[in-house]
Write an enzyme that holds these catalytic residues in place. Structure first.
Site, PDB file in Angstrom:
ATOM      1  N   THR A 212       6.391 -13.507 -39.743  1.00  0.00           N
ATOM      2  CA  THR A 212       5.369 -12.761 -40.452  1.00  0.00           C
ATOM      3  C   THR A 212       5.825 -11.310 -40.566  1.00  0.00           C
ATOM      4  OG1 THR A 212       4.197 -12.246 -38.398  1.00  0.00           O
ATOM      5  CG2 THR A 212       3.543 -14.257 -39.576  1.00  0.00           C
TER       6      THR A 212
ATOM      7  N   ALA B  98       3.992 -15.993 -29.478  1.00  0.00           N
ATOM      8  CA  ALA B  98       3.594 -15.868 -30.884  1.00  0.00           C
ATOM      9  C   ALA B  98       2.112 -15.563 -30.987  1.00  0.00           C
ATOM     10  CB  ALA B  98       3.918 -17.155 -31.636  1.00  0.00           C
TER      11      ALA B  98
ATOM     12  N   GLU C 165      -0.946 -12.906 -33.398  1.00  0.00           N
ATOM     13  CA  GLU C 165      -1.378 -11.704 -34.106  1.00  0.00           C
ATOM     14  C   GLU C 165      -1.919 -10.762 -33.040  1.00  0.00           C
ATOM     15  OE1 GLU C 165      -1.229 -10.912 -37.256  1.00  0.00           O
ATOM     16  OE2 GLU C 165      -0.600 -12.809 -38.161  1.00  0.00           O
TER      17      GLU C 165
ATOM     18  N   THR D  81      -2.914 -10.716 -22.797  1.00  0.00           N
ATOM     19  CA  THR D  81      -3.139  -9.277 -22.776  1.00  0.00           C
ATOM     20  C   THR D  81      -4.248  -8.898 -21.798  1.00  0.00           C
ATOM     21  OG1 THR D  81      -3.921  -7.422 -24.146  1.00  0.00           O
ATOM     22  CG2 THR D  81      -4.701  -9.587 -24.733  1.00  0.00           C
ATOM     23  N   ASP D  82      -4.240  -7.661 -21.349  1.00  0.00           N
ATOM     24  CA  ASP D  82      -5.331  -7.179 -20.496  1.00  0.00           C
ATOM     25  C   ASP D  82      -6.608  -6.925 -21.300  1.00  0.00           C
ATOM     26  OD1 ASP D  82      -4.497  -4.905 -21.882  1.00  0.00           O
ATOM     27  OD2 ASP D  82      -4.274  -3.648 -20.114  1.00  0.00           O
ATOM     28  N   GLU D  83      -6.505  -6.911 -22.619  1.00  0.00           N
ATOM     29  CA  GLU D  83      -7.686  -6.633 -23.440  1.00  0.00           C
ATOM     30  C   GLU D  83      -8.741  -7.730 -23.355  1.00  0.00           C
ATOM     31  OE1 GLU D  83      -7.094  -4.820 -27.280  1.00  0.00           O
ATOM     32  OE2 GLU D  83      -5.010  -4.366 -26.806  1.00  0.00           O
TER      33      GLU D  83
ATOM     34  N   TYR E  14      -9.368  -9.475 -32.025  1.00  0.00           N
ATOM     35  CA  TYR E  14      -8.071  -9.763 -31.407  1.00  0.00           C
ATOM     36  C   TYR E  14      -8.220 -10.233 -29.973  1.00  0.00           C
ATOM     37  CZ  TYR E  14      -3.960  -8.764 -28.599  1.00  0.00           C
ATOM     38  OH  TYR E  14      -2.949  -8.848 -27.668  1.00  0.00           O
TER      39      TYR E  14
ATOM     40  N   SER F 258      -9.855 -13.594 -29.571  1.00  0.00           N
ATOM     41  CA  SER F 258      -8.982 -14.723 -29.914  1.00  0.00           C
ATOM     42  C   SER F 258      -7.971 -14.993 -28.801  1.00  0.00           C
ATOM     43  CB  SER F 258      -8.266 -14.464 -31.245  1.00  0.00           C
ATOM     44  OG  SER F 258      -7.323 -13.407 -31.141  1.00  0.00           O
ATOM     45  N   LYS F 259      -7.493 -13.932 -28.152  1.00  0.00           N
ATOM     46  CA  LYS F 259      -6.574 -14.119 -27.027  1.00  0.00           C
ATOM     47  C   LYS F 259      -7.305 -14.709 -25.816  1.00  0.00           C
ATOM     48  CE  LYS F 259      -2.799 -13.301 -26.593  1.00  0.00           C
ATOM     49  NZ  LYS F 259      -1.593 -14.169 -26.807  1.00  0.00           N
TER      50      LYS F 259
ATOM     51  N   ILE G 215      -5.583  10.844 -34.261  1.00  0.00           N
ATOM     52  CA  ILE G 215      -6.119  10.529 -32.941  1.00  0.00           C
ATOM     53  C   ILE G 215      -7.522   9.958 -33.129  1.00  0.00           C
ATOM     54  CG2 ILE G 215      -6.855  11.475 -30.712  1.00  0.00           C
ATOM     55  CD1 ILE G 215      -3.893  11.592 -31.000  1.00  0.00           C
ATOM     56  N   TYR G 216      -7.767   8.760 -32.618  1.00  0.00           N
ATOM     57  CA  TYR G 216      -9.086   8.141 -32.740  1.00  0.00           C
ATOM     58  C   TYR G 216     -10.081   8.843 -31.816  1.00  0.00           C
ATOM     59  CZ  TYR G 216      -6.966   4.105 -35.170  1.00  0.00           C
ATOM     60  OH  TYR G 216      -6.307   3.295 -36.058  1.00  0.00           O
TER      61      TYR G 216
END
Length: 365
Positions: A35, A81, A83, A133-135, A167, A170-171, A223-224
């Site tokens: 991708t 793999a 996103e 991920t830690d998210e 994201y 989904s993880k 910067i957010y």
């Protein structure tokens, strides 16, 4: 071993492939559908190795996965793999559901069908290592939300899941699927959850490469919010070493958190990049003059921090790079590889902002 690596042309996946080919006698089968974020230029250094092979296959394609397993007969799977860009998931969540959830399910079923037909010895040796991920844990209290002398909590392997974005949701779903395939079918799985990675070959939609390239071109450095979001930064080559430790020495059914021991505010990260560029590529005005503040990301987690003591105690791993040494190496790599940066962006992404069209306002909650 022969290890099937999904997403091996991506940022972390390519680091894993390069590490294994360069530092072990194992063989790699790289399964990647290429991708926008997958690039074989990230593997030029090892592409001619007799221990490396590549299959351009989408992990949602069961027929092709069955062919790959039957042809290459791997001893282990390292599933990277995915996103992975939060902003992109806000703008278009469908691809994240398809790849991260449906793709993981399809890969699990292909792996289970293959594993179930192995002889008893090879069946016992087989591993399915899912990299996450830690998210998935959500976020942690920020220092400005607790008393000055209070200990700040960190993510443990037992921290409950509370994902905030499409994201991370989904993880989280894919993590649950992997553990269910162990519990229900006996497929020998291991899960790892890592903190924010950085380093060479990182696609320029992510903070550090985005800032480096924008700074060099005289563009704004966005910067957010106030930039006070805290992340634990992990150098990608340290992560690759950790992942190989897990797939070769980790215990079936276990979860291992992998962190860099480098909690930094986003604003501090950007300011540090500017300081490094001031020294390496000086110009009339400091690069920090390009910093601007923009509307924050919807649902933006404020703080992540990983306790990776389990990795250190049980597997003897700890990060080698400090944030200062790793970031300096990263900036220098981008300065030396601007052609790679241009090639991976052509026709797909020009560092525009994503994830700002959600129509959601936190002021209404």
């Amino acid at each position: 071993m022969k290890i099937l690596v999904t997403g091996g042309a991506g940022f972390i996946g390519s680091a894993v492939v390069r590490h294994i080919i360069a530092n072990t006698t194992d063989s790699i089968v790289n399964v990647d559908c290429l991708t926008y974020a997958g690039n074989l230029e990230s593997l030029v250094s090892i592409e001619n190795s007799k221990r490396y092979s590549f299959e351009q296959v989408n992990i949602c394609d069961r027929v092709e996965l069955d062919r790959v397993f039957s042809l290459h007969k791997p001893d282990a799977v390292m599933h990277l793999a995915a996103e992975s860009h939060v902003d992109r998931s806000i703008s278009g969540p469908a691809a994240f559901i398809e790849t991260n959830i449906v793709g993981t399910y399809t890969l699990l079923e292909a792996a289970r069908a293959y594993w179930s037909k192995l002889d008893s010895q090879n069946k016992q040796m087989f591993r399915f290592h899912h990299i996450s991920t830690d998210e998935v844990y959500g976020d942690l209290p920020h220092p400005d939300e607790v008393e000055a002398d209070a200990d700040l909590p960190m993510f443990m392997e037992t921290t409950p899941y509370m994902p905030s974005s499409p994201y991370s949701a989904s993880k989280a779903s894919s993590d649950h699927l992997v553990r269910a395939w162990l519990r229900t079918y006996g497929l020998p799985t291991i899960v790892t959850n890592c903190s924010n990675n950085y380093g060479p070959y990182h696609f320029p939609e992510k903070l550090i490469p985005l800032v480096i390239l924008n700074a060099l071109e005289g563009k704004e450095l966005p910067i957010y919010g106030q930039g006070d979001q805290i992340r634990d930064w992990l150098f990608v080559e340290d992560h690759a070493r950790a992942l190989y430790k897990v797939v070769t020495e980790g215990k079936i059914g276990e979860t291992y958190n992998i962190g860099g021991h480098n909690e930094k505010q986003n604003l501090e990260v950007v300011q540090t990049i500017c300081s490094i560029l001031d020294a390496l590529v000086p110009k009339d005005e400091p690069y920090a003059e390009q910093i601007t503040y923009v509307q924050d990301r919807p649902g933006h987690d404020r703080r992540y921090a990983i306790d990776s003591s389990k990795m250190q105690k049980e597997l003897g791993w700890s990060p080698v790079e400090t944030f200062d040494t790793g970031l300096r190496k990263t900036v220098q790599w981008y300065l030396n590889n601007l052609k790679w940066c241009q090639n991976v962006q052509d026709g797909s992404y020009q560092r525009e902002r994503l994830g700002v069209d959600s129509g959601y306002s936190q002021e209404n909650t």
